[in-house]
Motif scaffolding. Structure first.
Motif, mmCIF file in Angstrom:
data_model
loop_
_atom_site.group_PDB
_atom_site.id
_atom_site.type_symbol
_atom_site.label_atom_id
_atom_site.label_comp_id
_atom_site.label_asym_id
_atom_site.label_seq_id
_atom_site.Cartn_x
_atom_site.Cartn_y
_atom_site.Cartn_z
ATOM 1 N N TYR A 257 -2.644 73.074 15.231
ATOM 2 C CA TYR A 257 -2.071 71.931 14.216
ATOM 3 C C TYR A 257 -1.121 71.799 15.218
ATOM 4 N N TYR A 258 0.119 72.173 15.134
ATOM 5 C CA TYR A 258 1.799 71.615 16.027
ATOM 6 C C TYR A 258 1.139 72.044 17.235
ATOM 7 N N GLU A 259 0.452 73.031 17.999
ATOM 8 C CA GLU A 259 0.852 73.305 19.163
ATOM 9 C C GLU A 259 2.129 73.769 19.254
ATOM 10 N N GLY A 260 3.160 74.597 18.334
ATOM 11 C CA GLY A 260 3.467 75.692 18.657
ATOM 12 C C GLY A 260 4.625 75.626 17.478
ATOM 13 N N PRO A 261 5.867 76.202 17.891
ATOM 14 C CA PRO A 261 6.082 75.903 16.622
ATOM 15 C C PRO A 261 7.474 75.564 16.623
ATOM 16 N N TRP A 262 7.501 74.567 17.260
ATOM 17 C CA TRP A 262 9.070 72.985 16.439
ATOM 18 C C TRP A 262 9.369 73.179 15.644
ATOM 19 N N ARG A 263 7.765 72.975 14.638
ATOM 20 C CA ARG A 263 8.499 72.542 13.552
ATOM 21 C C ARG A 263 8.737 73.390 12.404
ATOM 22 N N ARG A 264 8.496 74.846 12.813
ATOM 23 C CA ARG A 264 8.523 76.005 11.509
ATOM 24 C C ARG A 264 10.321 76.546 12.508
ATOM 25 N N LEU A 265 10.431 76.263 13.240
ATOM 26 C CA LEU A 265 11.675 77.188 14.164
ATOM 27 C C LEU A 265 13.191 76.245 13.631
ATOM 28 N N TRP A 266 12.861 74.660 12.793
ATOM 29 C CA TRP A 266 13.765 74.001 12.157
ATOM 30 C C TRP A 266 14.749 74.911 10.952
ATOM 31 N N HIS A 267 13.441 75.888 10.172
ATOM 32 C CA HIS A 267 14.010 76.592 9.446
ATOM 33 C C HIS A 267 14.279 78.097 9.757
ATOM 34 N N THR A 268 15.010 78.174 10.923
ATOM 35 C CA THR A 268 15.629 78.557 11.548
ATOM 36 C C THR A 268 16.980 78.726 11.719
ATOM 37 N N ARG A 269 17.465 76.774 11.890
ATOM 38 C CA ARG A 269 18.424 76.341 12.259
ATOM 39 C C ARG A 269 19.791 75.531 11.326
ATOM 40 N N LEU A 270 18.693 75.210 10.220
ATOM 41 C CA LEU A 270 19.501 74.331 9.666
ATOM 42 C C LEU A 270 19.501 74.606 7.939
ATOM 43 N N ARG A 271 20.334 74.655 6.802
ATOM 44 C CA ARG A 271 20.179 74.947 6.122
ATOM 45 C C ARG A 271 19.576 73.361 4.691
ATOM 46 N N GLY A 272 20.287 72.511 5.260
ATOM 47 C CA GLY A 272 19.785 71.430 4.519
ATOM 48 C C GLY A 272 18.736 70.287 4.513
ATOM 49 N N ASP A 273 18.364 69.638 4.011
ATOM 50 C CA ASP A 273 17.351 68.932 3.678
ATOM 51 C C ASP A 273 17.153 68.180 5.474
ATOM 52 N N LEU A 274 15.636 68.644 5.738
ATOM 53 C CA LEU A 274 15.314 68.747 7.010
ATOM 54 C C LEU A 274 14.473 67.084 7.391
ATOM 55 N N TYR A 275 14.105 66.579 6.637
ATOM 56 C CA TYR A 275 13.732 64.937 6.310
ATOM 57 C C TYR A 275 13.668 63.825 4.910
ATOM 58 N N PRO A 276 14.396 63.982 4.528
ATOM 59 C CA PRO A 276 15.445 62.949 3.819
ATOM 60 C C PRO A 276 14.639 61.782 3.104
ATOM 61 N N ASN A 277 14.293 61.198 4.865
ATOM 62 C CA ASN A 277 13.683 59.495 4.522
ATOM 63 C C ASN A 277 12.633 59.321 4.287
ATOM 64 N N HIS A 278 11.693 59.579 3.733
ATOM 65 C CA HIS A 278 10.753 59.180 2.833
ATOM 66 C C HIS A 278 11.143 59.320 1.220
#
Length: 486
Positions: A257-278
């Motif tokens: 689906y993502y052809e790599g772990p980039w989307r999941r890897l954000w969960h190794t970096r930040l603790r807050g709201d990764l996607y507030p815009n919607h």
């Protein structure tokens, strides 16, 4: 993805599934660093120093909330130039970009002149769609991760659309504006406060619009509530809520689906709201943030990070690269945003636990409230006796866009098409866009600030006034008047 999944899937699938070399190198080097990560080295080439989002001290980021000196005139109320045909270049042709090209091709007066993706098959597929729609073959840019720069240098492009992994959004938006192009970016538009300020400054200096393409603002329910709120049906507004609560565990561990772990890897970096815009965008519109009110501060708390590790334990084989990852992102982040008028907005983010899809989408005032998922309403004098009313009875308040386009094409219930149609209409007719760079920066600011608040055990973080005081002046926004010309 089947139609049902696409209907509920928010625009986190809006970023290209392909993983560029730059993105891959950056995530490999820094993705497992966890709480100690600094986000200054994104290859942006900027002179400003970024505050490490993983730092235990929020002092550096707080300093960035002060308004830097304006480098150009405001972009508030600045219209597009107006032209009979809008020439578009698309960067990123994965899950989101590969589907959004269909909508650009469906809108009259739009020509897709260039497409860009480092995965040649995706670019070729997109180019085939252009010719199948009866347009000339577009230029194709597939020569590595920086070829988008050549697309932006073209003299025959008016608007650049960006749908790539998150850490590339800032640099691509910046490059487009520096080459004289208006630019629209999928969520989030950037990831640091200094990047948000730089986009504001660049938009003002280059006189190019830089927009967060928040499709949920164009949902039918959202636009109906917006018009009802502005007509006073909810009375004086008091509170609202928005969210991105969507179980993405399976997709984040799906290598196809993502052809790599980039989307999941954000969960190794930040603790807050990764996607507030919607969640934030629609409520900000209801309350006219940056148009008579503004977001002043945010206070965030987060639950333990357990969901992704538990899912991995159940579903991923030993030796899978994901076993090297340490997740720190809160499974459920809850933030409270205070506005200058004292209103309260609750934001939530949860993509790591099992639950039904919900953006919450609620609004309350002195005369009653609306709540979504499922849609229901309770306002005086229409309702009484603690019984919810039927929101379907309020179709008279539908926005003119939904009255004109009752069955729009595309995913997400038609909101994607409404976004593209309206943006292209504003560009063709020379109108002021429904939202601007100040909205983009405000709606995205919870990404770094919620993380800092959680790190500081819930201490409030100041949200910058990206408008530099112009929020005090009422002005049109999403609740736009129908133009005299089509």
């Amino acid at each position: 993805m089947n139609d049902a999944a696409q209907q509920n899937h928010g625009t986190e699938d809006g970023d290209d599934g392909s993983m560029s070399r730059r993105s891959a190198l950056w995530t490999t080097a820094a993705g497992v660093a966890g709480a100690g990560l600094g986000l200054g080295g994104l290859g942006s080439g900027t002179a400003s120093a970024a505050t490490p989002l993983g730092s235990d001290s929020a002092a550096g980021a707080q300093a960035q909330t002060a308004s830097p000196q304006r480098q150009g005139a405001t972009m508030v109320g600045v219209p597009f130039e107006g032209r009979s045909t809008i020439r578009v270049g698309l960067v990123g042709l994965g899950n989101r970009g590969g589907s959004m090209i269909d909508l650009y091709l469906a809108v009259p007066g739009v020509q897709v002149v260039a497409v860009c993706d480092p995965v040649k098959e995706k670019a070729q597929r997109a180019a085939a769609k252009v010719t199948a729609a009866g347009q000339p073959a577009p230029a194709v840019y597939t020569n590595g991760e920086d070829d988008y720069e050549n697309l932006c240098k073209r003299g025959d492009i008016d608007f650049v659309y960006v749908a790539t992994p998150w850490d590339l959004h800032f640099e691509m938006a910046k490059t487009a504006m520096l080459h004289g192009k208006h630019v629209g970016v999928e969520c989030p538009i950037a990831l640091q406060l200094d990047q948000l300020w730089e986009l504001v400054n660049l938009s003002e200096r280059t006189r190019r619009h830089c927009m967060q393409l928040e499709n949920c603002c164009y949902g039918r329910n959202e636009m109906r509530v917006l018009r009802m709120a502005h007509a006073g049906l909810f009375g004086d507004l008091l509170h609202g809520a928005g969210a991105y609560n969507h179980d993405l565990r399976g997709l984040m561990f799906d290598p196809d689906y993502y052809e790599g772990p980039w989307r999941r890897l954000w969960h190794t970096r930040l603790r807050g709201d990764l996607y507030p815009n919607h969640g934030f965008g629609p409520v900000a519109n209801y309350m006219d943030l940056n148009r008579g009110d503004r977001a002043v501060s945010i206070t965030s708390v987060g639950s333990p990070s357990l969901g992704l590790a538990e899912y991995r334990k159940k579903h991923m084989p030993a030796g899978d690269p994901s076993w090297k990852e340490t997740y720190i992102e809160s499974d459920r982040t809850i933030s409270l945003v205070q506005t200058a008028k004292g209103r309260v907005i609750r934001l939530e983010h949860d993509v790591s636990t099992p639950h039904p899809y919900s953006r919450i989408n609620s609004l309350g005032g002195t005369k009653g409230l609306f709540e979504d998922y499922p849609a229901r309403i309770y306002i005086e004098p229409d309702h009484a006796n603690d019984a919810w009313g039927d929101f379907g009875a309020y179709t008279e308040w539908d926005h003119w866009l939904w009255k004109e386009h009752a069955n729009p094409p595309g995913g997400h219930g038609g909101m994607d098409y409404m976004l593209v149609f309206r943006l292209m209409q504003c560009m063709r007719l020379g109108l002021v866009p429904d939202f601007d760079v100040y909205d983009a920066a405000t709606w995205t600011s919870p990404v770094p600030l919620s993380h800092l608040s959680i790190k500081a055990k819930g201490a409030p973080q100041q949200i910058p006034d990206f408008t530099r005081g112009e929020w005090k002046n009422a002005r049109p926004g999403m609740d736009s008047a129908k133009p005299a010309k089509a």
